[in-house]
Design an enzyme around this catalytic site. Structure first.
Site, PDB file in Angstrom:
ATOM      1  N   ARG A 180      -5.455   4.118   8.145  1.00  0.00           N
ATOM      2  CA  ARG A 180      -4.520   5.232   8.060  1.00  0.00           C
ATOM      3  C   ARG A 180      -4.926   6.387   8.964  1.00  0.00           C
ATOM      4  NH1 ARG A 180      -4.178   6.458   2.254  1.00  0.00           N
ATOM      5  NH2 ARG A 180      -2.680   4.760   2.315  1.00  0.00           N
ATOM      6  N   TYR A 181      -6.227   6.602   9.072  1.00  0.00           N
ATOM      7  CA  TYR A 181      -6.743   7.744   9.838  1.00  0.00           C
ATOM      8  C   TYR A 181      -7.270   7.257  11.191  1.00  0.00           C
ATOM      9  CZ  TYR A 181      -6.652   9.930   5.207  1.00  0.00           C
ATOM     10  OH  TYR A 181      -6.264  10.412   3.992  1.00  0.00           O
ATOM     11  N   ARG A 233     -11.392   5.977  10.938  1.00  0.00           N
ATOM     12  CA  ARG A 233     -12.033   5.317   9.795  1.00  0.00           C
ATOM     13  C   ARG A 233     -11.036   4.421   9.062  1.00  0.00           C
ATOM     14  NH1 ARG A 233     -10.699  10.423   9.465  1.00  0.00           N
ATOM     15  NH2 ARG A 233     -10.161  11.460   7.516  1.00  0.00           N
ATOM     16  N   CYS A 244     -13.381  -5.654 -10.708  1.00  0.00           N
ATOM     17  CA  CYS A 244     -14.150  -4.466 -11.085  1.00  0.00           C
ATOM     18  C   CYS A 244     -14.913  -4.769 -12.367  1.00  0.00           C
ATOM     19  CB  CYS A 244     -13.225  -3.280 -11.356  1.00  0.00           C
ATOM     20  SG  CYS A 244     -12.451  -2.632  -9.880  1.00  0.00           S
ATOM     21  N   CYS A 297      -9.792   0.506 -14.769  1.00  0.00           N
ATOM     22  CA  CYS A 297      -9.331   1.833 -15.165  1.00  0.00           C
ATOM     23  C   CYS A 297      -7.819   1.781 -15.367  1.00  0.00           C
ATOM     24  CB  CYS A 297      -9.652   2.848 -14.080  1.00  0.00           C
ATOM     25  SG  CYS A 297     -11.401   2.967 -13.717  1.00  0.00           S
ATOM     26  N   CYS A 311      -5.776   3.108 -12.315  1.00  0.00           N
ATOM     27  CA  CYS A 311      -6.203   2.606 -10.999  1.00  0.00           C
ATOM     28  C   CYS A 311      -5.081   2.693  -9.973  1.00  0.00           C
ATOM     29  CB  CYS A 311      -6.656   1.161 -11.136  1.00  0.00           C
ATOM     30  SG  CYS A 311      -7.072   0.414  -9.542  1.00  0.00           S
ATOM     31  N   ARG A 322      -4.904   0.880  -7.388  1.00  0.00           N
ATOM     32  CA  ARG A 322      -4.565  -0.478  -6.903  1.00  0.00           C
ATOM     33  C   ARG A 322      -4.290  -1.413  -8.072  1.00  0.00           C
ATOM     34  NH1 ARG A 322      -8.892   0.579  -3.207  1.00  0.00           N
ATOM     35  NH2 ARG A 322      -7.904   1.876  -1.641  1.00  0.00           N
ATOM     36  N   ASP A 344      -2.653   9.622  -8.598  1.00  0.00           N
ATOM     37  CA  ASP A 344      -1.611   8.982  -7.789  1.00  0.00           C
ATOM     38  C   ASP A 344      -0.426   8.581  -8.665  1.00  0.00           C
ATOM     39  OD1 ASP A 344      -3.090   9.200  -5.470  1.00  0.00           O
ATOM     40  OD2 ASP A 344      -4.067   7.242  -5.730  1.00  0.00           O
ATOM     41  N   ASP A 368      -3.295  12.641  -2.532  1.00  0.00           N
ATOM     42  CA  ASP A 368      -3.117  11.535  -1.579  1.00  0.00           C
ATOM     43  C   ASP A 368      -1.608  11.331  -1.502  1.00  0.00           C
ATOM     44  OD1 ASP A 368      -4.099   9.728   0.242  1.00  0.00           O
ATOM     45  OD2 ASP A 368      -5.565   8.878  -1.158  1.00  0.00           O
ATOM     46  N   LYS A 413      -4.670  12.157   2.679  1.00  0.00           N
ATOM     47  CA  LYS A 413      -5.125  13.151   1.717  1.00  0.00           C
ATOM     48  C   LYS A 413      -4.768  14.554   2.196  1.00  0.00           C
ATOM     49  CE  LYS A 413      -9.090  10.305   0.380  1.00  0.00           C
ATOM     50  NZ  LYS A 413      -8.956   9.198   1.353  1.00  0.00           N
TER      51      LYS A 413
HETATM   52  C1  LIG Z   1      -9.607   8.180   1.509  1.00  0.00           C
HETATM   53  C2  LIG Z   1      -9.423   7.228   2.596  1.00  0.00           C
HETATM   54  C3  LIG Z   1     -10.301   7.226   3.688  1.00  0.00           C
HETATM   55  C4  LIG Z   1     -11.504   8.139   3.779  1.00  0.00           C
HETATM   56  O1  LIG Z   1     -11.157   9.460   3.903  1.00  0.00           O
HETATM   57  P1  LIG Z   1     -12.311  10.577   4.046  1.00  0.00           P
HETATM   58  O2  LIG Z   1     -11.564  11.848   3.941  1.00  0.00           O
HETATM   59  O3  LIG Z   1     -12.958  10.349   5.362  1.00  0.00           O
HETATM   60  O4  LIG Z   1     -13.272  10.343   2.921  1.00  0.00           O
HETATM   61  C5  LIG Z   1     -10.059   6.330   4.691  1.00  0.00           C
HETATM   62  N1  LIG Z   1      -9.002   5.494   4.670  1.00  0.00           N
HETATM   63  C6  LIG Z   1      -8.139   5.472   3.642  1.00  0.00           C
HETATM   64  C7  LIG Z   1      -6.989   4.542   3.691  1.00  0.00           C
HETATM   65  C8  LIG Z   1      -8.325   6.344   2.568  1.00  0.00           C
HETATM   66  O5  LIG Z   1      -7.471   6.314   1.531  1.00  0.00           O
END
Ligand SMILES: *Cc1c(COP(=O)(O)O)cnc(C)c1O
Length: 366
Positions: A90-91, A94, A103, A107, A110, A112, A270, A307, A314
Site C-alpha cells: 500500500r505504501y 514497505r 493465531c 480476537c 480482528c 482479517r 476497523d 486505517d 493510516k
Molecule cells: C500498517 C501497514 C504498514 C506499516 O505502516 P507503518 O506506518 O510503517 O508502521 C505497511 N503496510 C500495510 C498494508 C499496513 O497496513
C-alpha cells in the site's frame, strides 16, 4: 514438541465449553463459531474474569457479532492492494507479508476476520512467490511479517522466511507482528530469539489492549525479546468497554514502557464485520491522546490512527493545538489548555514569500 506447541494444541476451540463458562446460549455460540473461528489459549482464559470482563470481550464469541449492520469483509481493501497472494503493498517503501492464517487466539475484532483460521491459504509456495516478488521490487525496503500470527509457525519455518528476506539486499528492515507475548508468552523462547538474531535489524510489534494483560509472563517474554536486541513496539486497538477510558489507557501505556515496550499505534477500530459493538467515536481516541500528551512522558503516547476504509492507509489524528495564525504570532494551546503564543519575527516574515503570507492571512480570517 515444545511446551508452547503443546499449549497451543490445548487452546479452547469448542464454543460449547465457552458457552458454559460465560453463560452464552450454546446454539448461538456455535453459530458465531461457524462464521468466525474461536480460540483462546488456557493462559489467557485464566486471566478472564466474569462476564463483561474486558479480556473476555476481546476473545469470547458473542451473539452480537451476528448482528452487525455495516461491517465489511475486507475493510482495508487489502485484496485489491495485493499484487501477489500473501503480499499487501500500500505504501511506497514497505509491504505486508502474510505468512499464516493461524493465531494463538482469535480476537473478536480482528481486521482479517475474513482469513483467520482458514486452511491452505499461505502455503510455503505462496510465501516463496511473495518473497520473490519483494526481491524483484527494489522499492520495498521494509517488510512486515504478519498473518495470522507468524510466531505460531515453528522456529525453523519463521527463521527460514526471515533468512530468505535477509538475502534481499534492498530489504533494510524486517518486522514481525505478533500477539504471542500477550496471549501465549511461552512462545518467546531463548531458542527462538537466538535463531532470529543473525538477521537483525528485526523489529517486533506486539499487541496489548488492557493493563491486566501485562502479567509477569508477558513481561518476561517482552524483556527476553528486548534483551536479544529486538526493539519491541505495541499496537493497541481502541475498543468500546475494553479500553475506551483515558485512565485505563494511561495505565496500559505506562505499564508497557516499564516492560521496555514502546507504544506505537493506537488504532481506531476497523469497520470489520461482526465488530460494530467495539466501535467508538473518533473523538474518544482524541480525548485519550489529549489525556496522555504532556501529562505522561511523550514516550508513552502512541500515534492515534484511523486505517482508512477502502485502503487509503493510516491517517494520524492529533488534538487541535494550533488555534490561529495572525500577522504577528502563532496561537497555540498547551497540555493544560492554556493559550500561548509564538511570535513571527521580522526575519521569519521576510523569508516567507509575499504570496505565502497572503495565503496564511486569508486562512486566519476565514
Ligand atoms: C500498517 C501497514 C504498514 C506499516 O505502516 P507503518 O506506518 O510503517 O508502521 C505497511 N503496510 C500495510 C498494508 C499496513 O497496513
Amino acid at each position: 514438541m515444545e511446551n508452547w506447541q503443546k499449549e497451543l494444541q490445548r487452546t479452547i476451540v469448542k464454543p460449547e465449553e465457552l458457552a458454559k463458562l460465560y453463560g452464552i446460549d450454546v446454539e448461538k455460540a456455535r453459530e458465531v463459531a461457524r462464521r468466525y473461528p474461536v480460540r483462546i489459549p488456557r493462559y489467557y482464559l485464566d486471566l478472564i474474569g466474569s462476564s463483561g470482563d474486558p479480556l473476555g470481550l476481546q476473545s469470547v464469541p458473542a451473539p452480537v457479532e451476528l448482528e452487525d449492520p455495516d461491517g465489511l469483509e475486507d475493510p482495508l481493501a487489502e485484496e485489491s492492494q495485493s499484487p501477489v497472494p500473501g503480499l499487501v503493498w500500500r505504501y511506497p517503501d514497505r509491504a505486508l507479508l502474510l505468512v499464516t492464517t493461524i493465531c494463538a487466539m482469535y480476537c473478536r475484532f480482528c481486521t482479517r476476520k475474513r482469513l483467520v483460521g482458514k486452511k491452505n491459504v499461505y502455503t510455503p509456495q505462496v510465501v516463496s512467490k511473495a518473497i520473490e516478488y519483494i526481491a524483484q521490487h527494489p522499492a520495498i525496503r521494509d517488510v512486515i511479517i504478519s498473518g495470522g500470527d507468524p510466531l505460531t509457525l515453528d522456529d525453523a519455518t519463521i527463521t527460514g522466511i526471515v533468512s530468505q528476506l535477509r538475502k534481499i539486499a534492498h530489504v533494510d528492515i524486517i518486522r514481525i507482528d505478533t500477539k504471542t507475548p500477550c496471549v501465549l508468552p511461552s512462545r518467546i523462547t531463548d531458542d527462538l530469539c537466538r535463531a532470529l538474531t543473525p538477521y537483525h535489524p528485526i523489529y517486533i510489534n506486539t499487541h496489548f489492549n488492557h493493563p491486566r494483560e501485562l502479567t509477569p509472563q508477558a513481561r518476561e517474554a517482552c524483556e527476553r525479546l528486548v534483551n536479544h536486541g529486538f526493539p519491541v513496539g505495541n499496537q493497541t486497538v481502541l475498543l468500546k468497554d475494553v479500553n475506551d477510558d483515558p485512565q485505563i489507557m494511561k495505565e496500559l501505556m505506562l505499564g508497557l514502557l516499564k516492560m521496555r515496550v514502546k507504544p506505537y499505534y493506537l488504532y481506531q477500530c476497523d469497520l470489520i464485520e461482526g465488530g460494530s459493538h467495539f466501535r467508538t467515536p473518533i473523538e474518544k481516541g482524541l480525548e485519550i491522546i489529549e489525556a496522555l500528551r504532556g501529562h505522561v512522558s511523550g514516550m508513552a503516547v502512541p500515534h492515534f490512527v484511523v486505517d482508512a476504509p477502502g485502503g487509503g492507509g493510516k491517517i494520524p489524528l492529533i488534538p487541535e493545538t494550533l488555534l490561529a495564525v495572525t500577522e504577528k504570532e502563532w496561537v497555540l494551546k498547551n497540555f493544560e489548555g492554556k493559550t500561548v503564543t509564538y511570535p513571527r519575527s521580522e526575519i521569519a516574515l521576510k523569508s516567507e514569500s509575499a504570496k505565502e503570507r497572503k495565503l496564511k492571512t486569508e486562512q486566519t480570517t476565514c
